[in-house]
Motif scaffolding. Sequence first.
Motif, mmCIF file in Angstrom:
data_model
loop_
_atom_site.group_PDB
_atom_site.id
_atom_site.type_symbol
_atom_site.label_atom_id
_atom_site.label_comp_id
_atom_site.label_asym_id
_atom_site.label_seq_id
_atom_site.Cartn_x
_atom_site.Cartn_y
_atom_site.Cartn_z
ATOM 1 N N ALA A 1 0.813 -1.221 0.000
ATOM 2 C CA ALA A 1 0.000 0.000 0.000
ATOM 3 C C ALA A 1 0.843 1.267 0.000
ATOM 4 O O ALA A 1 0.499 2.244 -0.672
ATOM 5 C CB ALA A 1 -0.952 -0.005 1.187
ATOM 6 N N THR A 2 1.947 1.284 0.720
ATOM 7 C CA THR A 2 2.784 2.487 0.762
ATOM 8 C C THR A 2 3.423 2.746 -0.598
ATOM 9 O O THR A 2 3.497 3.893 -1.047
ATOM 10 C CB THR A 2 3.867 2.363 1.856
ATOM 11 N N TYR A 3 3.851 1.690 -1.272
ATOM 12 C CA TYR A 3 4.402 1.844 -2.612
ATOM 13 C C TYR A 3 3.375 2.486 -3.540
ATOM 14 O O TYR A 3 3.659 3.458 -4.224
ATOM 15 C CB TYR A 3 4.829 0.485 -3.173
ATOM 16 N N VAL B 1 0.234 9.052 3.930
ATOM 17 C CA VAL B 1 1.597 8.516 3.931
ATOM 18 C C VAL B 1 2.483 9.360 4.844
ATOM 19 O O VAL B 1 3.335 8.826 5.565
ATOM 20 C CB VAL B 1 2.158 8.487 2.493
ATOM 21 N N GLU B 2 2.272 10.676 4.852
ATOM 22 C CA GLU B 2 3.083 11.558 5.705
ATOM 23 C C GLU B 2 2.860 11.238 7.174
ATOM 24 O O GLU B 2 3.805 11.212 7.966
ATOM 25 C CB GLU B 2 2.746 13.030 5.431
ATOM 26 N N GLN B 3 1.606 10.993 7.561
ATOM 27 C CA GLN B 3 1.318 10.643 8.948
ATOM 28 C C GLN B 3 1.996 9.331 9.329
ATOM 29 O O GLN B 3 2.519 9.189 10.436
ATOM 30 C CB GLN B 3 -0.196 10.516 9.152
ATOM 31 N N GLN B 4 1.997 8.375 8.413
ATOM 32 C CA GLN B 4 2.641 7.101 8.688
ATOM 33 C C GLN B 4 4.148 7.255 8.795
ATOM 34 O O GLN B 4 4.782 6.592 9.617
ATOM 35 C CB GLN B 4 2.276 6.090 7.613
ATOM 36 N N ASP B 5 4.731 8.127 7.970
ATOM 37 C CA ASP B 5 6.172 8.383 8.061
ATOM 38 C C ASP B 5 6.538 8.963 9.418
ATOM 39 O O ASP B 5 7.529 8.564 10.034
ATOM 40 C CB ASP B 5 6.618 9.337 6.955
ATOM 41 N N ILE B 6 5.743 9.898 9.898
ATOM 42 C CA ILE B 6 6.004 10.519 11.203
ATOM 43 C C ILE B 6 5.862 9.485 12.314
ATOM 44 O O ILE B 6 6.693 9.429 13.223
ATOM 45 C CB ILE B 6 5.066 11.718 11.424
#
Length: 138
Positions: free
Chosen positions: A56-58, A108-113
């Motif tokens: 999903a992230t890809y 995706v940004e929230q998951q990166d954080i």
Amino acid sequence: MEQIIGIDLAKRVFQVHIVSLQGEKKANKMLTREKLKAFIAQQPSSRIVMEACGSATYWARQFGQYGHEVKQISPQYVAPFRMGSKNDKNDAIAIVEADSRPGAGKSVEQQDIQCLHRVRQRLMKNRTALINLGCNEP
């Protein structure tokens, strides 16, 4: 943003469910991996929602390049909205329905954080363990 696109990810064939912001069904079709990128690139600015899984992230990063807002929803929040048997078509519909609930997905940004916070927390735990190990020596 003109529409919401729910995608049930798989290895070769993806189920895509599209609704307008008013909730009117526009399409529900099956696309191969090769055709999915081209199809998404042709769509107007949309919110794309997928179940969180290994790929999903890809896909979120790929779709984000086309200017779409991309969110991932945990499968546990999608399951209650599935009507009928578990199949790709019903899953794609359930993903769109789950997205209509507040706080359902993460960008995706929230998951990166979140990932950075988890890594930092692990490093702090390891550092504390090393310090405590050093205090026990004579």
